[in-house]
Design a protein around this motif. Structure first.
Motif: not given
Length: 126
Positions: A113-122
Motif C-alpha cells: 500500500y502506497d497511501y494511508w489515511g490518518q486513522g479513526t478510533q473505534v
C-alpha cells in the motif's frame, strides 16, 4: 499523491455496529486496490479487509469474517467498512489505504500500500 480521510469511528457497546468511510482524492479511484487496517494499543498494525478495483474481489482476516463487510463506491471515491457484532477486541485505530500499482485482485500485505489515511478510533466497550 492520494489523500485519504477516514470517518465514522466512535465508541460503541459490544454487539453494536459502526460504519467507517474512507474518502479519497483524485480522479483514478477506480484503478486503486484498497484496504482497511487496524492497530490496537501495543500491537502491530494488521489487515482487516481488502477490496479489488471494481469491488468484485474481497478479503477478510479470519477474526472479522461474517461480521464486517468491505465495499466501495467508485462514483463517490469512497470505501466503506460495515462493522457488525462488534467485540472489545475490535478496539483499535482503523486506517484505510490505497494500493496504486494494483493490476488485478487485492492485497493483504501492508507493504503493497502506497497511501494511508490518518486513522479513526473505534472503541468497543464490554
Amino acid at each position: 499523491q492520494v489523500q485519504l480521510v477516514e470517518s465514522g469511528g466512535g465508541l460503541v457497546q459490544a454487539g453494536g455496529s459502526l460504519r467507517l468511510s474512507c474518502a479519497a482524492s483524485g480522479r483514478t479511484f477506480s484503478t486503486y486496490g484498497m484496504g482497511w487496517f487496524r492497530q490496537a494499543p501495543g500491537k502491530e498494525r494488521e489487515i482487516v479487509a481488502a477490496i479489488s478495483r471494481i469491488g468484485y474481489l474481497t478479503y477478510y482476516t479470519d477474526s472479522v469474517k461474517g461480521r464486517f463487510t468491505i465495499s466501495r463506491d467508485n462514483g463517490e471515491n469512497t470505501m466503506f467498512l460495515q462493522m457488525n457484532s462488534l467485540k472489545p477486541e475490535d478496539t483499535a485505530v482503523y486506517y484505510c489505504a490505497v494500493w496504486v500499482g494494483v493490476r488485478t485482485g487485492y492485497s493483504a500485505t501492508e507493504r503493497d500500500y502506497d497511501y494511508w489515511g490518518q486513522g479513526t478510533q473505534v472503541t468497543v466497550s464490554s
